[in-house]
Design a protein around this motif. Sequence first.
Motif, PDB file in Angstrom:
ATOM      1  N   MET A   1      -6.039   5.438  -8.286  1.00  0.00           N
ATOM      2  CA  MET A   1      -5.988   4.559  -7.135  1.00  0.00           C
ATOM      3  C   MET A   1      -7.057   4.967  -6.155  1.00  0.00           C
ATOM      4  O   MET A   1      -7.334   6.142  -5.978  1.00  0.00           O
ATOM      5  N   PRO A   2      -7.676   4.006  -5.459  1.00  0.00           N
ATOM      6  CA  PRO A   2      -8.636   4.381  -4.433  1.00  0.00           C
ATOM      7  C   PRO A   2      -7.947   5.189  -3.365  1.00  0.00           C
ATOM      8  O   PRO A   2      -6.833   4.890  -2.955  1.00  0.00           O
ATOM      9  N   ARG A   3      -8.610   6.218  -2.877  1.00  0.00           N
ATOM     10  CA  ARG A   3      -7.997   7.121  -1.910  1.00  0.00           C
ATOM     11  C   ARG A   3      -8.610   6.926  -0.539  1.00  0.00           C
ATOM     12  O   ARG A   3      -9.826   6.822  -0.390  1.00  0.00           O
ATOM     13  N   PHE A   4      -7.726   6.856   0.440  1.00  0.00           N
ATOM     14  CA  PHE A   4      -8.155   6.889   1.816  1.00  0.00           C
ATOM     15  C   PHE A   4      -8.498   8.309   2.189  1.00  0.00           C
ATOM     16  O   PHE A   4      -8.147   9.239   1.480  1.00  0.00           O
ATOM     17  N   PRO A   5      -9.108   8.496   3.373  1.00  0.00           N
ATOM     18  CA  PRO A   5      -9.290   9.870   3.840  1.00  0.00           C
ATOM     19  C   PRO A   5      -7.971  10.603   3.933  1.00  0.00           C
ATOM     20  O   PRO A   5      -7.907  11.803   3.800  1.00  0.00           O
ATOM     21  N   PHE A   6      -6.868   9.829   4.174  1.00  0.00           N
ATOM     22  CA  PHE A   6      -5.583  10.499   4.283  1.00  0.00           C
ATOM     23  C   PHE A   6      -4.722  10.316   3.039  1.00  0.00           C
ATOM     24  O   PHE A   6      -3.510  10.505   3.079  1.00  0.00           O
ATOM     25  N   ARG A   7      -5.254   9.858   1.935  1.00  0.00           N
ATOM     26  CA  ARG A   7      -4.578   9.749   0.643  1.00  0.00           C
ATOM     27  C   ARG A   7      -3.241   9.015   0.756  1.00  0.00           C
ATOM     28  O   ARG A   7      -2.178   9.631   0.796  1.00  0.00           O
ATOM     29  N   PRO A   8      -3.220   7.672   0.778  1.00  0.00           N
ATOM     30  CA  PRO A   8      -1.981   6.928   0.924  1.00  0.00           C
ATOM     31  C   PRO A   8      -0.949   7.297  -0.133  1.00  0.00           C
ATOM     32  O   PRO A   8      -1.278   7.474  -1.262  1.00  0.00           O
ATOM     33  N   VAL A   9       0.284   7.352   0.243  1.00  0.00           N
ATOM     34  CA  VAL A   9       1.468   7.472  -0.626  1.00  0.00           C
ATOM     35  C   VAL A   9       2.708   7.085   0.155  1.00  0.00           C
ATOM     36  O   VAL A   9       2.621   6.454   1.170  1.00  0.00           O
ATOM     37  N   LEU A  10       3.942   7.467  -0.313  1.00  0.00           N
ATOM     38  CA  LEU A  10       5.129   6.950   0.378  1.00  0.00           C
ATOM     39  C   LEU A  10       6.019   8.002   1.028  1.00  0.00           C
ATOM     40  O   LEU A  10       6.172   9.066   0.589  1.00  0.00           O
ATOM     41  N   LEU A  11       6.640   7.751   1.947  1.00  0.00           N
ATOM     42  CA  LEU A  11       7.907   8.032   2.554  1.00  0.00           C
ATOM     43  C   LEU A  11       8.080   9.407   3.162  1.00  0.00           C
ATOM     44  O   LEU A  11       8.368  10.342   2.504  1.00  0.00           O
ATOM     45  N   ALA A  12       7.902   9.459   4.435  1.00  0.00           N
ATOM     46  CA  ALA A  12       8.399  10.578   5.217  1.00  0.00           C
ATOM     47  C   ALA A  12       9.480  10.007   6.093  1.00  0.00           C
ATOM     48  O   ALA A  12       9.273   9.030   6.776  1.00  0.00           O
ATOM     49  N   VAL A  13      10.643  10.602   6.059  1.00  0.00           N
ATOM     50  CA  VAL A  13      11.750   9.976   6.767  1.00  0.00           C
ATOM     51  C   VAL A  13      11.927  10.657   8.117  1.00  0.00           C
ATOM     52  O   VAL A  13      12.726  11.579   8.259  1.00  0.00           O
ATOM     53  N   PHE A  14      11.147  10.208   9.103  1.00  0.00           N
ATOM     54  CA  PHE A  14      11.286  10.722  10.457  1.00  0.00           C
ATOM     55  C   PHE A  14      11.497   9.537  11.386  1.00  0.00           C
ATOM     56  O   PHE A  14      10.824   8.526  11.282  1.00  0.00           O
ATOM     57  N   GLY A  15      12.387   9.706  12.320  1.00  0.00           N
ATOM     58  CA  GLY A  15      12.749   8.594  13.174  1.00  0.00           C
ATOM     59  C   GLY A  15      11.575   8.003  13.915  1.00  0.00           C
ATOM     60  O   GLY A  15      11.492   6.801  14.107  1.00  0.00           O
ATOM     61  N   LEU A  16      10.631   8.821  14.379  1.00  0.00           N
ATOM     62  CA  LEU A  16       9.502   8.312  15.143  1.00  0.00           C
ATOM     63  C   LEU A  16       8.498   7.585  14.272  1.00  0.00           C
ATOM     64  O   LEU A  16       7.659   6.851  14.767  1.00  0.00           O
ATOM     65  N   ALA A  17       8.569   7.825  12.970  1.00  0.00           N
ATOM     66  CA  ALA A  17       7.539   7.273  12.090  1.00  0.00           C
ATOM     67  C   ALA A  17       7.814   5.836  11.701  1.00  0.00           C
ATOM     68  O   ALA A  17       6.898   5.068  11.476  1.00  0.00           O
ATOM     69  N   GLY A  18       9.077   5.446  11.548  1.00  0.00           N
ATOM     70  CA  GLY A  18       9.381   4.100  11.061  1.00  0.00           C
ATOM     71  C   GLY A  18       8.832   3.878   9.685  1.00  0.00           C
ATOM     72  O   GLY A  18       8.149   2.902   9.416  1.00  0.00           O
TER      73      GLY A  18
ATOM     74  N   GLU B   1      -7.587  -2.240   5.133  1.00  0.00           N
ATOM     75  CA  GLU B   1      -7.848  -1.630   3.826  1.00  0.00           C
ATOM     76  C   GLU B   1      -6.557  -1.395   3.059  1.00  0.00           C
ATOM     77  O   GLU B   1      -6.476  -1.618   1.851  1.00  0.00           O
ATOM     78  N   LEU B   2      -5.534  -0.973   3.766  1.00  0.00           N
ATOM     79  CA  LEU B   2      -4.238  -0.765   3.124  1.00  0.00           C
ATOM     80  C   LEU B   2      -3.663  -2.083   2.612  1.00  0.00           C
ATOM     81  O   LEU B   2      -3.049  -2.130   1.530  1.00  0.00           O
ATOM     82  N   GLN B   3      -3.850  -3.144   3.367  1.00  0.00           N
ATOM     83  CA  GLN B   3      -3.379  -4.449   2.918  1.00  0.00           C
ATOM     84  C   GLN B   3      -4.070  -4.857   1.625  1.00  0.00           C
ATOM     85  O   GLN B   3      -3.443  -5.404   0.705  1.00  0.00           O
ATOM     86  N   PHE B   4      -5.368  -4.585   1.539  1.00  0.00           N
ATOM     87  CA  PHE B   4      -6.098  -4.880   0.301  1.00  0.00           C
ATOM     88  C   PHE B   4      -5.534  -4.083  -0.871  1.00  0.00           C
ATOM     89  O   PHE B   4      -5.328  -4.619  -1.967  1.00  0.00           O
ATOM     90  N   LEU B   5      -5.278  -2.795  -0.667  1.00  0.00           N
ATOM     91  CA  LEU B   5      -4.734  -1.965  -1.741  1.00  0.00           C
ATOM     92  C   LEU B   5      -3.364  -2.459  -2.183  1.00  0.00           C
ATOM     93  O   LEU B   5      -3.044  -2.452  -3.379  1.00  0.00           O
ATOM     94  N   ALA B   6      -2.533  -2.880  -1.227  1.00  0.00           N
ATOM     95  CA  ALA B   6      -1.211  -3.395  -1.572  1.00  0.00           C
ATOM     96  C   ALA B   6      -1.329  -4.665  -2.404  1.00  0.00           C
ATOM     97  O   ALA B   6      -0.604  -4.849  -3.398  1.00  0.00           O
ATOM     98  N   GLU B   7      -2.239  -5.553  -2.022  1.00  0.00           N
ATOM     99  CA  GLU B   7      -2.431  -6.790  -2.781  1.00  0.00           C
ATOM    100  C   GLU B   7      -3.030  -6.511  -4.156  1.00  0.00           C
ATOM    101  O   GLU B   7      -2.695  -7.176  -5.142  1.00  0.00           O
ATOM    102  N   GLN B   8      -3.911  -5.538  -4.218  1.00  0.00           N
ATOM    103  CA  GLN B   8      -4.494  -5.159  -5.516  1.00  0.00           C
ATOM    104  C   GLN B   8      -3.405  -4.667  -6.458  1.00  0.00           C
ATOM    105  O   GLN B   8      -3.368  -5.040  -7.640  1.00  0.00           O
ATOM    106  N   SER B   9      -2.518  -3.839  -5.953  1.00  0.00           N
ATOM    107  CA  SER B   9      -1.415  -3.333  -6.777  1.00  0.00           C
ATOM    108  C   SER B   9      -0.485  -4.467  -7.194  1.00  0.00           C
ATOM    109  O   SER B   9      -0.009  -4.503  -8.337  1.00  0.00           O
ATOM    110  N   ALA B  10      -0.229  -5.410  -6.284  1.00  0.00           N
ATOM    111  CA  ALA B  10       0.629  -6.540  -6.617  1.00  0.00           C
ATOM    112  C   ALA B  10       0.019  -7.379  -7.736  1.00  0.00           C
ATOM    113  O   ALA B  10       0.728  -7.872  -8.627  1.00  0.00           O
ATOM    114  N   THR B  11      -1.300  -7.529  -7.705  1.00  0.00           N
ATOM    115  CA  THR B  11      -1.977  -8.277  -8.765  1.00  0.00           C
ATOM    116  C   THR B  11      -1.798  -7.603 -10.118  1.00  0.00           C
ATOM    117  O   THR B  11      -1.494  -8.263 -11.121  1.00  0.00           O
TER     118      THR B  11
END
Length: 434
Positions: free
Chosen positions: A1-18, A199-209
């Motif tokens: 997967m293309p990587r952002f500078p911060f390497r997108p992935v999922l889920l940190a469960v902190f109340g402030l993060a949403g 950019e994240l929206q593009f990656l999400a749509e790419q994965s959906a495709t």
Amino acid sequence: MPRFPFRPVLLAVFGLAGLTTAAVAQPASSCLALTDAMGLAAARAPEVAGAQARLAQAEAEARAARSLRRPQVSTFGRSSVGDTGLTSSQIENQIGVQVSQRIYDFGDARLAETAARNQVDQRNYEIEAQQAESAQMLADAYLTRLETLAVMDVVSERRDYFGRQRDAVADLLARGGATRADRAQIEAQLANAEADALELQFLAEQSATRIREYAGVVVGELCDDAQAAADLSGQMSGLETLDTLVRAALSENPMIGARLSAVRSLEARLDRARRNRLPVIEAVGIASYVYDDQREDWEGRDRLGVDVSVPLYTGQALAAERDQAAAQLEAERSALRTLQRNMREEAEIAFRRSISLEAQLIRREAVAASQAEYFEAIEGEFEYGLGTLPDLVDARLAHEQAQIDVISARFDWLRQKLELLRLTGRTPTAATGD
């Protein structure tokens, strides 16, 4: 997967993060599970159809090999002219049926059948491997979409936060409580968040495709990462230790099975080639009618006998066949040993990597919790005029990066689970839902 500078992935469960995605809020029954999506991809992959065609070819060769043990029936017609004595000749016309059955061939038919049967096994393993590969491609896109959606939540929090800060700084600037530099800094952070969101929206749509193309369904809501982790963990029963993992990789991986079957097939072919100078003994029966032009009449002629065929000279063709079979067998054995060595290495590395990633996830969660506390403290100080805007911005970005690191660690861990399943031949390739 293309990587952002911060390497997108999922889920940190902190109340402030949403950080929860839209999929998390949906009932489990309304989401597409990871294992079900993998099963859909495995079932409809065009590469699997190609592997099935090769299986059909191998099964046809197996039927041809089995036919060597069965009676062979053929019809024939002959017309000939020749001498019948010193001074006479005649024309003879003959039609009939010939039936032959192998009596003894020194194992030639048995070895041909063994070679063909093992080739069928090899093609079946190759189908499993192709299904697993298609399922893995789908799983990567599935996790990438979940990962990207989670990071989008984090970035959206940043965008909303700096949007509020921009409005606050604008009010302060009008009253002389802030500087143009403060406003410019906030505007830059807000623009950066909006660019990251695009950019994240593009990656999400790419994965959906990719999910749509591989699974053949329009992507709706995906089950969350917790459900995916539970599904994958359920597939890993009995793989708790390194020894059991390595044994499973060497015995259950379909590519290992395919190589083993190929070796067995070539061993049978070599044994058969080594016996190619031995005779083949057949019982032959002929029932025919012959027309005698001298008597101008048809008469029946039946024959029953034994045919023994032994090759005497073939211009080195038989020796070449044996050498070719031996060379093919040695090459396949070498490929098998190489694959087994690589499989042992990959299994051990993947197992230790999985343990490391699980430990990293725990550490990342602790870091994120500390960064959340630090940000809250800096934010409180800023509200009372005890901190500077650069300190607040740095604290907010560090807090976000810690959340993204948790997401990255969690999804790297899930991908490593998929890798363990691939190595041990346990990749889910059948839908588990209703």
